[in-house]
Scaffold this motif. Structure first.
Motif, PDB file in Angstrom:
ATOM      1  N   MET A   7      -4.473  -9.576  -8.444  1.00 26.13           N
ATOM      2  CA  MET A   7      -3.762  -9.218  -7.220  1.00 26.13           C
ATOM      3  C   MET A   7      -2.887  -7.985  -7.424  1.00 26.13           C
ATOM      4  O   MET A   7      -2.759  -7.136  -6.529  1.00 26.13           O
ATOM      5  CB  MET A   7      -2.913 -10.391  -6.718  1.00 26.13           C
ATOM      6  CG  MET A   7      -2.113 -10.099  -5.457  1.00 26.13           C
ATOM      7  SD  MET A   7      -3.116  -9.446  -4.095  1.00 26.13           S
ATOM      8  CE  MET A   7      -3.829 -10.966  -3.460  1.00 26.13           C
ATOM      9  N   HIS A   8      -2.278  -7.873  -8.584  1.00 18.40           N
ATOM     10  CA  HIS A   8      -1.494  -6.668  -8.897  1.00 18.40           C
ATOM     11  C   HIS A   8      -2.352  -5.420  -8.726  1.00 18.40           C
ATOM     12  O   HIS A   8      -1.944  -4.457  -8.057  1.00 18.40           O
ATOM     13  CB  HIS A   8      -0.963  -6.742 -10.325  1.00 18.40           C
ATOM     14  CG  HIS A   8      -0.397  -5.442 -10.824  1.00 18.40           C
ATOM     15  ND1 HIS A   8       0.892  -5.035 -10.552  1.00 18.40           N
ATOM     16  CD2 HIS A   8      -0.959  -4.444 -11.563  1.00 18.40           C
ATOM     17  CE1 HIS A   8       1.113  -3.859 -11.098  1.00 18.40           C
ATOM     18  NE2 HIS A   8       0.000  -3.474 -11.713  1.00 18.40           N
ATOM     19  N   ASN A   9      -3.539  -5.440  -9.311  1.00 16.41           N
ATOM     20  CA  ASN A   9      -4.430  -4.282  -9.216  1.00 16.41           C
ATOM     21  C   ASN A   9      -4.866  -4.040  -7.774  1.00 16.41           C
ATOM     22  O   ASN A   9      -5.013  -2.889  -7.351  1.00 16.41           O
ATOM     23  CB  ASN A   9      -5.647  -4.489 -10.110  1.00 16.41           C
ATOM     24  CG  ASN A   9      -5.279  -4.538 -11.581  1.00 16.41           C
ATOM     25  OD1 ASN A   9      -4.245  -4.013 -11.995  1.00 16.41           O
ATOM     26  ND2 ASN A   9      -6.110  -5.178 -12.390  1.00 16.41           N
ATOM     27  N   ASN A  47       6.042  -9.167 -16.062  1.00 13.98           N
ATOM     28  CA  ASN A  47       7.279  -9.786 -15.589  1.00 13.98           C
ATOM     29  C   ASN A  47       7.215 -11.308 -15.534  1.00 13.98           C
ATOM     30  O   ASN A  47       8.260 -11.966 -15.622  1.00 13.98           O
ATOM     31  CB  ASN A  47       7.619  -9.261 -14.186  1.00 13.98           C
ATOM     32  CG  ASN A  47       7.903  -7.779 -14.169  1.00 13.98           C
ATOM     33  OD1 ASN A  47       8.329  -7.205 -15.160  1.00 13.98           O
ATOM     34  ND2 ASN A  47       7.658  -7.140 -13.043  1.00 13.98           N
ATOM     35  N   VAL A  48       6.022 -11.866 -15.353  1.00 14.72           N
ATOM     36  CA  VAL A  48       5.951 -13.308 -15.067  1.00 14.72           C
ATOM     37  C   VAL A  48       5.281 -14.143 -16.146  1.00 14.72           C
ATOM     38  O   VAL A  48       5.525 -15.350 -16.229  1.00 14.72           O
ATOM     39  CB  VAL A  48       5.231 -13.563 -13.714  1.00 14.72           C
ATOM     40  CG1 VAL A  48       5.967 -12.896 -12.576  1.00 14.72           C
ATOM     41  CG2 VAL A  48       3.788 -13.102 -13.770  1.00 14.72           C
ATOM     42  N   ALA A  86       4.078  -5.790  -6.179  1.00 17.59           N
ATOM     43  CA  ALA A  86       3.230  -5.341  -7.287  1.00 17.59           C
ATOM     44  C   ALA A  86       4.051  -5.014  -8.527  1.00 17.59           C
ATOM     45  O   ALA A  86       3.580  -5.175  -9.660  1.00 17.59           O
ATOM     46  CB  ALA A  86       2.414  -4.123  -6.868  1.00 17.59           C
ATOM     47  N   ASN A  87       5.274  -4.548  -8.319  1.00 18.32           N
ATOM     48  CA  ASN A  87       6.120  -4.182  -9.454  1.00 18.32           C
ATOM     49  C   ASN A  87       7.105  -5.284  -9.837  1.00 18.32           C
ATOM     50  O   ASN A  87       7.948  -5.081 -10.710  1.00 18.32           O
ATOM     51  CB  ASN A  87       6.889  -2.902  -9.125  1.00 18.32           C
ATOM     52  CG  ASN A  87       5.990  -1.690  -9.106  1.00 18.32           C
ATOM     53  OD1 ASN A  87       5.663  -1.122 -10.138  1.00 18.32           O
ATOM     54  ND2 ASN A  87       5.553  -1.293  -7.920  1.00 18.32           N
ATOM     55  N   GLY A  88       6.993  -6.435  -9.181  1.00 22.00           N
ATOM     56  CA  GLY A  88       7.871  -7.565  -9.474  1.00 22.00           C
ATOM     57  C   GLY A  88       7.090  -8.800  -9.829  1.00 22.00           C
ATOM     58  O   GLY A  88       6.541  -8.902 -10.934  1.00 22.00           O
ATOM     59  N   VAL A 104      -1.949  -2.347  -5.895  1.00 16.96           N
ATOM     60  CA  VAL A 104      -1.823  -0.945  -6.302  1.00 16.96           C
ATOM     61  C   VAL A 104      -2.922  -0.104  -5.655  1.00 16.96           C
ATOM     62  O   VAL A 104      -2.675   1.007  -5.152  1.00 16.96           O
ATOM     63  CB  VAL A 104      -1.866  -0.828  -7.840  1.00 16.96           C
ATOM     64  CG1 VAL A 104      -1.964   0.627  -8.267  1.00 16.96           C
ATOM     65  CG2 VAL A 104      -0.626  -1.471  -8.457  1.00 16.96           C
ATOM     66  N   ALA A 105      -4.163  -0.643  -5.650  1.00 19.49           N
ATOM     67  CA  ALA A 105      -5.274   0.088  -5.042  1.00 19.49           C
ATOM     68  C   ALA A 105      -5.082   0.248  -3.539  1.00 19.49           C
ATOM     69  O   ALA A 105      -5.375   1.309  -2.965  1.00 19.49           O
ATOM     70  CB  ALA A 105      -6.592  -0.637  -5.337  1.00 19.49           C
ATOM     71  N   ALA A 106      -4.572  -0.803  -2.876  1.00 20.10           N
ATOM     72  CA  ALA A 106      -4.349  -0.737  -1.430  1.00 20.10           C
ATOM     73  C   ALA A 106      -3.295   0.304  -1.091  1.00 20.10           C
ATOM     74  O   ALA A 106      -3.434   1.066  -0.119  1.00 20.10           O
ATOM     75  CB  ALA A 106      -3.936  -2.103  -0.905  1.00 20.10           C
ATOM     76  N   LEU A 107      -2.233   0.365  -1.880  1.00 16.91           N
ATOM     77  CA  LEU A 107      -1.180   1.354  -1.639  1.00 16.91           C
ATOM     78  C   LEU A 107      -1.704   2.772  -1.848  1.00 16.91           C
ATOM     79  O   LEU A 107      -1.381   3.683  -1.086  1.00 16.91           O
ATOM     80  CB  LEU A 107       0.000   1.078  -2.563  1.00 16.91           C
ATOM     81  CG  LEU A 107       0.824  -0.165  -2.237  1.00 16.91           C
ATOM     82  CD1 LEU A 107       1.755  -0.516  -3.386  1.00 16.91           C
ATOM     83  CD2 LEU A 107       1.634   0.058  -0.959  1.00 16.91           C
ATOM     84  N   ALA A 108      -2.524   2.949  -2.878  1.00 16.32           N
ATOM     85  CA  ALA A 108      -3.088   4.272  -3.141  1.00 16.32           C
ATOM     86  C   ALA A 108      -4.000   4.701  -1.996  1.00 16.32           C
ATOM     87  O   ALA A 108      -3.996   5.865  -1.581  1.00 16.32           O
ATOM     88  CB  ALA A 108      -3.847   4.260  -4.460  1.00 16.32           C
ATOM     89  N   ALA A 109      -4.786   3.749  -1.464  1.00 19.64           N
ATOM     90  CA  ALA A 109      -5.693   4.070  -0.359  1.00 19.64           C
ATOM     91  C   ALA A 109      -4.929   4.475   0.897  1.00 19.64           C
ATOM     92  O   ALA A 109      -5.418   5.271   1.698  1.00 19.64           O
ATOM     93  CB  ALA A 109      -6.597   2.868  -0.066  1.00 19.64           C
TER      94      ALA A 109
END
Length: 211
Positions: free
Chosen positions: A125-127, A93-94, A85-87, A130-135
């Motif tokens: 997909m980035h969002n 970045n891309v 997500a951060n790369g 991030v949402a999956a990690l927060a959950a």
């Protein structure tokens, strides 16, 4: 000398199998070279970027069930989401790279389509990541040591416990990496030998790049 192993299937289950090349250079780590780029990033047969399949595993595969239930592996899986997500799944970045390649293709007279659909897919997909990690509570866990700053023991070692967000890959004590037992994906225990009557221990959490 380096070795290329063709079509190494990482997962045998039909739900998650993928053909890849496993490449081992003489002076480097194993690297996986992905095949079938035509079914990724929104192309044919690609899963959508809404994140619905990030935790989709076939229940009939005992190896993958063990993977999910082993905290160190699950933690590494979530850390991979964080790094992605951060790369590469970050438009900041891309996008410039994609647009530069597109411009170079056009200038060479090669008929290519705009990178805009791929950029939109990556942004969604980035969002989702991030949402999956927060959950999962994966990124907002503090890097902390339980208890007080002063510990008294009658043994020659002390057990430290604490928590760490998934971006922490290594925990060092006085600059040295220590073996970590992960009771859960976010909670750790370290056994630290103590050699003198008074010991000062400085703990640091380091990410994949040592920061």
């Amino acid at each position: 000398r380096s070795t290329l192993f063709p079509y190494t299937t990482l997962f045998r289950s039909t739900a998650v199998q993928w053909n890849m090349y496993s490449y081992k250079p003489t002076q480097g780590k194993w690297t996986v070279l992905k095949w079938d780029w035509n079914i990724t990033l929104g192309n044919s047969f690609s899963w959508g970027p809404n994140g619905n399949n990030l935790f989709t595993f076939p229940t009939s595969d005992p190896a993958l069930l063990a993977f999910q239930n082993y905290p160190p592996y699950w933690r590494a899986y979530l850390r991979a989401f964080y790094d992605i997500a951060n790369g590469p799944m970050n438009n900041a970045n891309v996008n410039s790279m994609l647009e530069a390649k597109y411009a170079a293709f056009v200038a060479s007279g090669i008929g290519v389509s705009s990178p805009a659909p791929m950029e939109n897919w990556i942004g969604t997909m980035h969002n989702s990541l991030v949402a999956a990690l927060a959950a999962q509570g994966a990124t907002n866990a503090p890097f902390a040591v339980n208890g007080t700053n002063f510990i008294t023991t009658n043994s020659n070692f002390v057990a430290l416990t604490g928590s760490a967000p998934v971006q922490v890959k290594t925990i060092t004590i006085n600059g040295n990496a220590y073996p970590v037992t992960w009771a859960t994906p976010l909670n750790w225990t370290i056994l630290v030998p103590v050699h003198t009557s008074t010991n000062l221990l400085a703990l640091q959490g380091c990410d994949l790049h040592g920061s």
